[in-house]
Design a protein around this motif. Structure first.
Motif, short mmCIF file in Angstrom:
data_model
loop_
_atom_site.label_atom_id
_atom_site.label_comp_id
_atom_site.label_asym_id
_atom_site.label_seq_id
_atom_site.Cartn_x
_atom_site.Cartn_y
_atom_site.Cartn_z
N ILE A 83 0.83 -1.20 0.00
CA ILE A 83 0.00 0.00 0.00
C ILE A 83 0.87 1.25 0.00
CG2 ILE A 83 -1.60 1.35 1.42
CD1 ILE A 83 -2.90 -1.31 2.23
N ALA A 84 1.93 1.25 0.81
CA ALA A 84 2.83 2.41 0.86
C ALA A 84 3.49 2.64 -0.49
CB ALA A 84 3.88 2.20 1.95
N THR A 85 3.90 1.56 -1.14
CA THR A 85 4.52 1.68 -2.47
C THR A 85 3.53 2.27 -3.46
OG1 THR A 85 5.91 -0.25 -2.01
CG2 THR A 85 5.67 0.40 -4.30
N GLN A 86 2.31 1.78 -3.43
CA GLN A 86 1.29 2.29 -4.36
C GLN A 86 0.93 3.74 -4.05
OE1 GLN A 86 -1.79 -0.67 -4.00
NE2 GLN A 86 -0.86 -1.98 -5.56
N GLN A 87 0.91 4.12 -2.80
CA GLN A 87 0.63 5.51 -2.45
C GLN A 87 1.75 6.42 -2.94
OE1 GLN A 87 -0.06 5.28 1.77
NE2 GLN A 87 -2.29 5.08 1.50
N ASN A 88 3.00 5.94 -2.84
CA ASN A 88 4.12 6.72 -3.37
C ASN A 88 4.01 6.89 -4.87
OD1 ASN A 88 5.24 7.04 -0.84
ND2 ASN A 88 6.63 5.29 -1.05
N GLU A 89 3.62 5.84 -5.57
CA GLU A 89 3.45 5.93 -7.02
C GLU A 89 2.35 6.93 -7.37
OE1 GLU A 89 2.73 2.05 -8.60
OE2 GLU A 89 4.73 1.32 -8.08
N ILE A 90 1.26 6.90 -6.62
CA ILE A 90 0.16 7.84 -6.87
C ILE A 90 0.63 9.27 -6.64
CG2 ILE A 90 -2.08 8.63 -5.98
CD1 ILE A 90 -2.75 5.67 -5.47
N ALA A 91 1.41 9.48 -5.57
CA ALA A 91 1.93 10.83 -5.28
C ALA A 91 2.85 11.30 -6.40
CB ALA A 91 2.66 10.82 -3.94
N GLU A 92 3.68 10.41 -6.93
CA GLU A 92 4.57 10.79 -8.04
C GLU A 92 3.77 11.15 -9.28
OE1 GLU A 92 7.43 7.70 -8.70
OE2 GLU A 92 8.22 7.84 -6.66
N GLN B 20 0.74 12.34 -9.30
CA GLN B 20 0.07 13.61 -9.04
C GLN B 20 1.04 14.78 -9.16
OE1 GLN B 20 -1.71 12.92 -5.22
NE2 GLN B 20 -3.60 12.06 -6.10
N LYS B 21 2.29 14.61 -8.71
CA LYS B 21 3.29 15.66 -8.84
C LYS B 21 3.61 15.94 -10.30
CE LYS B 21 5.72 15.01 -4.48
NZ LYS B 21 6.97 14.56 -3.86
N ALA B 22 3.67 14.87 -11.09
CA ALA B 22 4.00 15.02 -12.51
C ALA B 22 2.79 15.48 -13.31
CB ALA B 22 4.53 13.70 -13.06
N GLY B 23 1.62 15.47 -12.71
CA GLY B 23 0.42 15.89 -13.42
C GLY B 23 -0.06 14.85 -14.42
#
Length: 129
Positions: A85-94, A96-99
């Motif tokens: 879950i933490a890995t997937q949340q990090n991917e989602i955050a990346e 979102q940052k990249a748009g």
């Protein structure tokens, strides 16, 4: 508090067994598989109570050990899933940052693609004879 009540009940039970055993002091025959012997009833009662206590204690320890192993196994499984879950949340955050908005993926067991399903369900002209 629960342990104190259990200890109090165990103490009362032990006193009742001891009183019952002291009243019954006559010698009684005890039949074994391979023989017979006479013992005072007080010893038979106390030995039976002790064996019952030991047997229930062994069963309780075995159950506790089994439950403890299950808890450890579930904790390991939970740690793995939390890591995922933490890995997937990090991917989602990346993302979102990249748009970037990733395409939604639908996982099915069918090997038929969406386009093929649409084509199969389209109405086809019928021949009326």
């Amino acid at each position: 508090m629960k342990i104190q009540w259990l200890l109090l009940i165990a103490l009362i039970f032990a006193v009742i067994i001891a009183a019952f055993a002291v009243v019954n002091v006559d010698a009684v025959p005890v039949n074994y598989i391979f023989g017979e012997a006479e013992f005072p009833l007080i010893l038979v009662i106390l030995a039976s109570a002790l064996l019952g206590f030991l047997l229930s204690g062994v069963v309780a320890l075995a159950r506790g050990y089994t439950l403890q192993r299950k808890v450890k196994s579930l904790q390991k499984e939970m740690a793995v899933k939390e890591s995922l879950i933490a890995t997937q949340q990090n991917e989602i955050a990346e993302y979102q940052k990249a748009g970037v908005s990733p395409d939604a993926q639908v996982v099915t067991s069918d090997e038929v693609t969406r386009d093929e399903r649409v084509e199969n369900y389209e109405e086809k002209p019928r021949n009326n004879y």
